[in-house]
Design a protein around this motif. Structure first.
Motif, PDB file in Angstrom:
ATOM      1  N   PHE A 117      45.772  57.121  49.483  1.00  9.73           N
ATOM      2  CA  PHE A 117      45.253  55.949  48.785  1.00  9.73           C
ATOM      3  C   PHE A 117      43.981  56.287  48.010  1.00  9.73           C
ATOM      4  N   PHE A 118      43.059  57.012  48.639  1.00  4.37           N
ATOM      5  CA  PHE A 118      41.815  57.384  47.968  1.00  4.37           C
ATOM      6  C   PHE A 118      42.094  58.244  46.738  1.00  4.37           C
ATOM      7  N   ALA A 119      43.063  59.165  46.850  1.00  4.17           N
ATOM      8  CA  ALA A 119      43.414  59.993  45.695  1.00  4.17           C
ATOM      9  C   ALA A 119      44.008  59.137  44.573  1.00  4.17           C
ATOM     10  N   GLN A 120      44.839  58.151  44.941  1.00  4.01           N
ATOM     11  CA  GLN A 120      45.483  57.312  43.933  1.00  4.01           C
ATOM     12  C   GLN A 120      44.485  56.430  43.189  1.00  4.01           C
ATOM     13  N   LEU A 121      43.377  56.087  43.821  1.00  5.90           N
ATOM     14  CA  LEU A 121      42.340  55.321  43.122  1.00  5.90           C
ATOM     15  C   LEU A 121      41.875  56.076  41.880  1.00  5.90           C
ATOM     16  N   ASN A 122      41.787  57.377  41.991  1.00  2.71           N
ATOM     17  CA  ASN A 122      41.391  58.217  40.861  1.00  2.71           C
ATOM     18  C   ASN A 122      42.553  58.469  39.908  1.00  2.71           C
ATOM     19  N   ILE A 123      43.739  58.686  40.471  1.00  2.00           N
ATOM     20  CA  ILE A 123      44.908  59.009  39.652  1.00  2.00           C
ATOM     21  C   ILE A 123      45.280  57.851  38.731  1.00  2.00           C
ATOM     22  N   LEU A 124      45.108  56.630  39.196  1.00  2.00           N
ATOM     23  CA  LEU A 124      45.395  55.472  38.346  1.00  2.00           C
ATOM     24  C   LEU A 124      44.537  55.480  37.085  1.00  2.00           C
ATOM     25  N   TRP A 125      43.288  55.932  37.224  1.00  2.00           N
ATOM     26  CA  TRP A 125      42.423  56.027  36.038  1.00  2.00           C
ATOM     27  C   TRP A 125      42.884  57.162  35.130  1.00  2.00           C
ATOM     28  N   ILE A 126      43.429  58.224  35.712  1.00  2.00           N
ATOM     29  CA  ILE A 126      44.005  59.297  34.887  1.00  2.00           C
ATOM     30  C   ILE A 126      45.169  58.736  34.068  1.00  2.00           C
ATOM     31  N   TYR A 127      46.026  57.933  34.720  1.00  2.00           N
ATOM     32  CA  TYR A 127      47.150  57.314  34.012  1.00  2.00           C
ATOM     33  C   TYR A 127      46.649  56.423  32.877  1.00  2.00           C
ATOM     34  N   ILE A 128      45.649  55.610  33.154  1.00  2.00           N
ATOM     35  CA  ILE A 128      45.109  54.710  32.132  1.00  2.00           C
ATOM     36  C   ILE A 128      44.516  55.529  30.982  1.00  2.00           C
ATOM     37  N   GLY A 129      43.769  56.581  31.332  1.00  2.00           N
ATOM     38  CA  GLY A 129      43.190  57.438  30.308  1.00  2.00           C
ATOM     39  C   GLY A 129      44.258  58.088  29.439  1.00  2.00           C
ATOM     40  N   LYS A 130      45.366  58.539  30.075  1.00  2.00           N
ATOM     41  CA  LYS A 130      46.456  59.164  29.331  1.00  2.00           C
ATOM     42  C   LYS A 130      47.145  58.161  28.406  1.00  2.00           C
ATOM     43  N   PHE A 131      47.126  56.902  28.762  1.00  2.00           N
ATOM     44  CA  PHE A 131      47.733  55.893  27.898  1.00  2.00           C
ATOM     45  C   PHE A 131      46.941  55.764  26.606  1.00  2.00           C
ATOM     46  N   PHE A 132      45.628  55.669  26.721  1.00  2.00           N
ATOM     47  CA  PHE A 132      44.797  55.459  25.531  1.00  2.00           C
ATOM     48  C   PHE A 132      44.503  56.758  24.780  1.00  2.00           C
ATOM     49  N   ALA A 133      44.510  57.884  25.487  1.00  2.00           N
ATOM     50  CA  ALA A 133      44.311  59.190  24.846  1.00  2.00           C
ATOM     51  C   ALA A 133      45.351  60.159  25.401  1.00  2.00           C
ATOM     52  N   PRO A 134      46.567  60.136  24.875  1.00  2.00           N
ATOM     53  CA  PRO A 134      47.675  60.911  25.463  1.00  2.00           C
ATOM     54  C   PRO A 134      47.620  62.404  25.119  1.00  2.00           C
ATOM     55  N   ILE A 135      46.607  63.074  25.632  1.00  2.00           N
ATOM     56  CA  ILE A 135      46.481  64.512  25.417  1.00  2.00           C
ATOM     57  C   ILE A 135      46.749  65.250  26.734  1.00  2.00           C
ATOM     58  N   ASP A 136      47.150  66.510  26.618  1.00  2.00           N
ATOM     59  CA  ASP A 136      47.445  67.341  27.788  1.00  2.00           C
ATOM     60  C   ASP A 136      48.456  66.681  28.724  1.00  2.00           C
ATOM     61  N   LEU A 137      49.485  66.063  28.143  1.00  2.00           N
ATOM     62  CA  LEU A 137      50.551  65.500  28.979  1.00  2.00           C
ATOM     63  C   LEU A 137      51.292  66.647  29.646  1.00  2.00           C
ATOM     64  N   ARG A 138      51.775  66.395  30.856  1.00  2.00           N
ATOM     65  CA  ARG A 138      52.416  67.481  31.604  1.00  2.00           C
ATOM     66  C   ARG A 138      53.421  66.924  32.605  1.00  2.00           C
ATOM     67  N   LEU A 139      54.294  67.807  33.039  1.00  2.00           N
ATOM     68  CA  LEU A 139      55.292  67.433  34.043  1.00  2.00           C
ATOM     69  C   LEU A 139      54.704  67.515  35.447  1.00  2.00           C
ATOM     70  N   GLU A 140      53.898  68.537  35.702  1.00  2.29           N
ATOM     71  CA  GLU A 140      53.336  68.774  37.034  1.00  2.29           C
ATOM     72  C   GLU A 140      51.812  68.638  37.012  1.00  2.29           C
ATOM     73  N   TYR A 141      51.286  67.965  38.018  1.00  5.31           N
ATOM     74  CA  TYR A 141      49.830  67.849  38.189  1.00  5.31           C
ATOM     75  C   TYR A 141      49.421  68.561  39.474  1.00  5.31           C
ATOM     76  N   SER A 142      48.397  69.400  39.372  1.00  7.30           N
ATOM     77  CA  SER A 142      47.887  70.084  40.569  1.00  7.30           C
ATOM     78  C   SER A 142      46.794  69.225  41.198  1.00  7.30           C
ATOM     79  N   ILE A 143      47.227  68.150  41.816  1.00 12.36           N
ATOM     80  CA  ILE A 143      46.296  67.199  42.436  1.00 12.36           C
ATOM     81  C   ILE A 143      46.607  67.120  43.924  1.00 12.36           C
ATOM     82  N   PHE A 144      45.548  67.144  44.733  1.00 11.17           N
ATOM     83  CA  PHE A 144      45.696  67.089  46.190  1.00 11.17           C
ATOM     84  C   PHE A 144      44.716  66.061  46.740  1.00 11.17           C
TER      85      PHE A 144
END
Length: 589
Positions: free
Chosen positions: A270-297
């Motif tokens: 849950f704590f990780a997803q709090l940050n990941i949701l902002w990554i998703y939002i950021g990618k929506f408004f600035a869709p750079i460095d899109l990728r299939l795999e994320y090295s997130i733990f």
């Protein structure tokens, strides 16, 4: 061309036929989608496409009963139907995905129209631009191009359909139109059934329907009684679950069913997803460095970053409540965004922390919020021309990004080299890149990349990494290392298909060493499992021929042909064996 004023945008329909005609809107949306995805049509299969589609021999030899009511069976049935109809090329699979995306875009258009209508602001132009952003946004490209992510497309289709149908159902109740009411109830029930069996994240649509009810429809005493009863029932069930033995067992069952892995705690996820949701939002408004795999733990974010992320989400939710009376459609869009991420980005631990295809449903909300925000700013500052120019620039920019992304998907080696540059220590990315290098004849690059994948796994090998690394050791005849790695891998490999690949490669190793009996034992283990490999049947047939047992070879190959009718090497060998058998029979006569 004349610029359209914001007054028209919010109060009056456009004068021009292009902007007021629903057919023209939908036609333009189709053309836009076909244009931005044109470069992806002949992109090859990727990753799970092989396991779930191309090498899923049950699609070729199975029946409807083999899939019915299984996990995600609706999406699987679409692949099954395509296979049976013979429209099963990469192009045809992807065209179906694009068609579903077109339908979802139509639903976005209709849903925005309905939401604005509930607020007395019905406007097809805002609906059109919201749908257009959704249609061509590069963040939506992954589920459209990556064929196996049709499950996400199907889930989104029924998710949006349920939301739209519920609005029409409530309108029918208010107008006391019995026939329409019953029709929409039927559509709603069917959609919820099909949606649940498309993908499990669909279940959060229940919360969306509750939010619709609270925000837009009259809540008289009967509704208050219903809500109070449901709340009392929920609290009672919680108390029973926490205080009785059977209740505790039920809680354990729910806990087991609502997690993919036990290696990650719900809180850490849950704590990780709090940050990941902002990554998703950021990618929506600035869709750079899109990728299939994320090295997130779970340890990828600091406590400070997580705290700031939490405060940001809290501010968004508070804002939605503040806007409740004046702009309920904005409140709904914000809450819809969180509902869309509720299953995969909350407290249900999934082995992979982030995937861009998980944003697909919620991108409807962000598309609507973006157009609403821009048009509101234009209205406030009386900048009508600037607003239309900004929307046009945004659409063109997103389209270019999607075209670039689609082109990258069409070149597999370039795609995974880009993935490796963005996630240089991701074992799965490195393993995939190694397989591409090997297929392209770059054996040295493939082996060195696999070594890196093994190194960065830190003794926590994913099943796909394990099977490919072991295959490399077998190919290089590194017998001692292969045996040592196999002893470590087999007990910890949970995926049956990956385990069978390791067993098959062990058989191949002993075959190379000339120990045919030991090789047969491993090949038989694979063939007798629930997920056999055609290569193992083929290898058994080769051993039978080496031992001059033609009948055994024929028997094994018959099983192979029945199991995997499209396995070309097996078909050819089977025909040769049958021909040899005929020749022997002629000589005997």
């Amino acid at each position: 061309m004349k610029w359209v004023t914001l007054d028209l945008l919010y109060q009056k329909p456009f004068k021009y036929k292009m902007f007021s005609n629903t057919k023209n809107h939908l036609g333009f949306l189709i053309l836009a989608i076909l244009a931005v995805y044109s470069l992806s049509l002949n992109a090859p299969f990727y990753l799970d496409d092989f396991r779930s589609i191309q090498e899923n021999y049950l699609l070729q030899t199975g029946s409807v009963q083999d899939f019915f009511l299984q996990n995600r069976f609706i999406g699987t049935m679409t692949f099954f139907v395509q296979e049976k109809l013979g429209i099963n090329s990469v192009l045809e699979y992807r065209l179906v995905n694009i068609s579903i995306h077109i339908l979802n875009t139509f639903l976005v258009y209709l849903l925005v129209n309905s939401l604005l209508s509930l607020c007395g602001k019905e406007n097809k132009t805002i609906a059109f631009f919201s749908a257009l952003i959704f249609a061509i946004h590069p963040l939506n490209s992954q589920p459209v191009i990556y064929i196996v992510q049709r499950y996400s497309l199907m889930s989104a289709f029924f998710y949006l359909l349920c939301t739209l149908t519920y609005i029409e159902f409530r309108k029918a109740i208010n107008t006391k139109h019995i026939t329409r009411t019953l029709s929409f109830v039927l559509i709603l029930i069917i959609s919820m059934f099909l949606g649940w069996f498309s993908k499990q994240n669909f279940i959060s649509v229940i919360f969306v329907l509750v939010i619709l009810e609270i925000l837009f429809f009259k809540r008289d005493k009967s509704y208050k009684t219903l809500y109070s009863s449901l709340l009392f029932l929920g609290v009672s069930l919680l108390i029973v679950s926490l205080t009785t033995e059977s209740g505790k067992e039920f809680i354990k069952l729910i806990d087991s069913a609502s997690r993919e892995t036990k290696d990650i705690s719900r809180l850490d996820y849950f704590f990780a997803q709090l940050n990941i949701l902002w990554i998703y939002i950021g990618k929506f408004f600035a869709p750079i460095d899109l990728r299939l795999e994320y090295s997130i733990f779970s340890n990828s974010f600091s406590n400070l970053t997580t705290t700031v992320s939490f405060i940001g989400h809290l501010c968004l939710l508070v804002s939605s409540i503040v806007l409740f009376k004046k702009r309920p459609e904005i409140t709904f869009a914000i809450l819809f965004f969180y509902c869309g991420h509720m299953i995969e980005s909350s407290i249900i631990p999934i082995r992979d922390f982030a995937f861009e295809h998980r944003t697909y449903i919620s991108n409807f909300a962000l598309s609507f919020l973006l157009i609403s925000f821009v048009t509101e700013c234009g209205k406030a500052f009386n900048k009508q021309k600037e607003v239309m120019a900004l929307i046009s620039i945004t659409v063109v920019t997103y389209s270019v990004f999607t075209l670039h992304r689609a082109e990258m998907w069409s070149d597999k080696e370039a795609f995974f080299e880009n993935e490796a540059s963005l996630s240089p220590k991701n074992p799965r990315v490195l393993t995939s890149l190694a397989k591409i290098y090997r297929n392209n004849g770059k054996v040295d690059e493939a082996n060195s990349t696999l070594e890196l994948a093994y190194k960065y796994s830190n003794n926590k090998l994913r099943d796909d990494v394990a099977s490919n690394y072991f295959a490399m050791l077998v190919e290089q005849k590194r017998v001692n290392e292969a045996t040592e790695v196999a002893e470590k891998l087999l007990p910890q490999t949970k995926d049956l298909l990956s385990k069978n690949q390791i067993l098959h490669n062990l058989g191949a190793l002993y075959f190379q060493l000339g120990n045919l009996e030991q090789a047969k034992n491993y090949f038989k283990k694979v063939c007798n499992s629930k997920k056999p490999l055609p290569e193992s049947y083929y290898s058994l047939a080769i051993i039978a021929l080496k031992e001059k047992d033609l009948l055994k070879a024929e028997s094994v190959l018959r099983k192979l042909v029945n199991f995997a009718p499209n396995y070309e090497a097996g078909n050819q060998l089977y025909l040769k064996v049958l021909e040899a058998k005929k020749m022997i029979n002629r000589r005997v006569k």
